[in-house]
Design a protein around this motif. Sequence first.
Motif, PDB file in Angstrom:
ATOM      1  N   UNK A  71       0.838  -1.196   0.000  1.00  9.39           N
ATOM      2  CA  UNK A  71       0.000   0.000   0.000  1.00  9.39           C
ATOM      3  C   UNK A  71       0.876   1.249   0.000  1.00  9.39           C
ATOM      4  N   UNK A  72       0.309   2.356  -0.473  1.00  8.04           N
ATOM      5  CA  UNK A  72       1.048   3.611  -0.460  1.00  8.04           C
ATOM      6  C   UNK A  72       0.978   4.292   0.898  1.00  8.04           C
ATOM      7  N   UNK A  73      -0.026   3.942   1.704  1.00  6.79           N
ATOM      8  CA  UNK A  73      -0.178   4.551   3.012  1.00  6.79           C
ATOM      9  C   UNK A  73      -1.088   3.677   3.872  1.00  6.79           C
ATOM     10  N   UNK A  74      -1.105   3.969   5.155  1.00  7.17           N
ATOM     11  CA  UNK A  74      -1.998   3.279   6.071  1.00  7.17           C
ATOM     12  C   UNK A  74      -2.694   4.332   6.928  1.00  7.17           C
ATOM     13  N   UNK A  75      -3.920   4.071   7.385  1.00  3.17           N
ATOM     14  CA  UNK A  75      -4.620   5.051   8.215  1.00  3.17           C
ATOM     15  C   UNK A  75      -4.049   5.114   9.619  1.00  3.17           C
ATOM     16  N   UNK A  76      -4.262   6.252  10.265  1.00  4.35           N
ATOM     17  CA  UNK A  76      -3.816   6.453  11.630  1.00  4.35           C
ATOM     18  C   UNK A  76      -4.819   7.347  12.342  1.00  4.35           C
ATOM     19  N   UNK A  77      -4.982   7.147  13.633  1.00  4.62           N
ATOM     20  CA  UNK A  77      -5.833   8.004  14.442  1.00  4.62           C
ATOM     21  C   UNK A  77      -4.955   9.041  15.136  1.00  4.62           C
ATOM     22  N   UNK A  78      -5.320  10.309  15.031  1.00  3.16           N
ATOM     23  CA  UNK A  78      -4.693  11.346  15.822  1.00  3.16           C
ATOM     24  C   UNK A  78      -5.773  12.063  16.624  1.00  3.16           C
ATOM     25  N   UNK A  79      -5.522  12.235  17.898  1.00  2.00           N
ATOM     26  CA  UNK A  79      -6.493  12.921  18.748  1.00  2.00           C
ATOM     27  C   UNK A  79      -6.114  14.378  19.012  1.00  2.00           C
ATOM     28  N   UNK A  80      -5.211  14.922  18.229  1.00  2.00           N
ATOM     29  CA  UNK A  80      -4.808  16.316  18.422  1.00  2.00           C
ATOM     30  C   UNK A  80      -5.951  17.290  18.156  1.00  2.00           C
ATOM     31  N   UNK A  81      -6.721  17.030  17.116  1.00  3.34           N
ATOM     32  CA  UNK A  81      -7.774  17.959  16.717  1.00  3.34           C
ATOM     33  C   UNK A  81      -9.116  17.245  16.655  1.00  3.34           C
ATOM     34  N   UNK A  82      -9.395  16.472  17.670  1.00  8.62           N
ATOM     35  CA  UNK A  82     -10.593  15.642  17.657  1.00  8.62           C
ATOM     36  C   UNK A  82     -11.869  16.482  17.602  1.00  8.62           C
ATOM     37  N   UNK A  83     -11.866  17.667  18.220  1.00  9.98           N
ATOM     38  CA  UNK A  83     -13.078  18.489  18.221  1.00  9.98           C
ATOM     39  C   UNK A  83     -13.448  18.961  16.820  1.00  9.98           C
ATOM     40  N   UNK A  84     -12.445  19.135  15.959  1.00  9.81           N
ATOM     41  CA  UNK A  84     -12.724  19.549  14.590  1.00  9.81           C
ATOM     42  C   UNK A  84     -13.453  18.449  13.822  1.00  9.81           C
ATOM     43  N   UNK A  85     -13.233  17.214  14.220  1.00 13.10           N
ATOM     44  CA  UNK A  85     -13.863  16.086  13.540  1.00 13.10           C
ATOM     45  C   UNK A  85     -15.290  15.884  14.033  1.00 13.10           C
ATOM     46  N   UNK A  86     -15.447  15.904  15.342  1.00  8.69           N
ATOM     47  CA  UNK A  86     -16.759  15.636  15.924  1.00  8.69           C
ATOM     48  C   UNK A  86     -17.608  16.892  16.116  1.00  8.69           C
ATOM     49  N   UNK A  87     -17.011  18.064  15.913  1.00  9.59           N
ATOM     50  CA  UNK A  87     -17.761  19.294  16.076  1.00  9.59           C
ATOM     51  C   UNK A  87     -18.302  19.502  17.481  1.00  9.59           C
ATOM     52  N   UNK A  88     -17.634  18.918  18.468  1.00 11.56           N
ATOM     53  CA  UNK A  88     -18.071  19.059  19.843  1.00 11.56           C
ATOM     54  C   UNK A  88     -19.202  18.130  20.237  1.00 11.56           C
ATOM     55  N   UNK A  89     -19.675  17.313  19.297  1.00 12.43           N
ATOM     56  CA  UNK A  89     -20.752  16.368  19.584  1.00 12.43           C
ATOM     57  C   UNK A  89     -20.241  14.954  19.343  1.00 12.43           C
ATOM     58  N   UNK A  90     -20.606  14.044  20.239  1.00 12.22           N
ATOM     59  CA  UNK A  90     -20.092  12.678  20.175  1.00 12.22           C
ATOM     60  C   UNK A  90     -21.240  11.675  20.218  1.00 12.22           C
ATOM     61  N   UNK A  91     -22.031  11.624  19.162  1.00 11.76           N
ATOM     62  CA  UNK A  91     -23.160  10.684  19.179  1.00 11.76           C
ATOM     63  C   UNK A  91     -22.689   9.248  19.066  1.00 11.76           C
ATOM     64  N   UNK A  92     -23.470   8.341  19.610  1.00 14.07           N
ATOM     65  CA  UNK A  92     -23.168   6.915  19.499  1.00 14.07           C
ATOM     66  C   UNK A  92     -23.582   6.452  18.111  1.00 14.07           C
TER      67      UNK A  92
END
Length: 241
Positions: A71-92
Amino acid sequence: MQLVFDFPVNPKYSLDNFVICSGNETAYRFVRRLTDEEGAENLLYLHGPSGSGKTHLLMAIGAHFSARAGLSSVPCISFKDVDEVYGGEYPVEAVSKLAERFRNAPALLVDDLHLIPDQQAVRVELWQLFNDFYQAGRPIAITGLYPPKELPSIDDHLISRLLWGLVARVDISDDDSRRLIMKKLADDRQIVLPADVIDYLLLHVRRDVPSLIEALDAISRYALAAKRKVSVRLAREALIL
């Protein structure tokens, strides 16, 4: 910046060009064990101060497993800017976004675990993803600022599971380690960096690795433009110190 991003196969962040010193030798050795095709290890947690090389090692692990999988790349989780992803809401979610993203990933790579929000939905997603990889025997590499037992917003069962694997501290706070890193960075840039210039930088520049790299690049550009050898005087001029 996104919560999930790709690590490109970039030789800039490889195990071969990682500078080994007393503060990171164990971490480096554990990374080698994790990436050993004949090895039995599949879980690694690295912790230590910012700028110590944890992300370099994580990216090198990603490059290793992406190359192995073709593969050319693999996914990774970063929690540095998590609020930008969830918009401050964390629904199940009925279906975990993380599980979907990592469905065919050759490894689970998690950066800055200490920044995970104190939200049950996010912790559940991560725990399920962790278990899926662990039970399948797929490699897991995680980094954080603190040792497992000092991680905030992490459930006890995940902390306990992290302690089942390899755990190592990455720390290059001593001057000898920084000198080795500066020498390697200079060699990579084909710069002759005298010892007195390294000592000068350690006294007058912020001592984290990103700041030292920035200073070295500024000196390199200045020396090239001025057609002069690197010296303490030139370094002072280049950095306006």
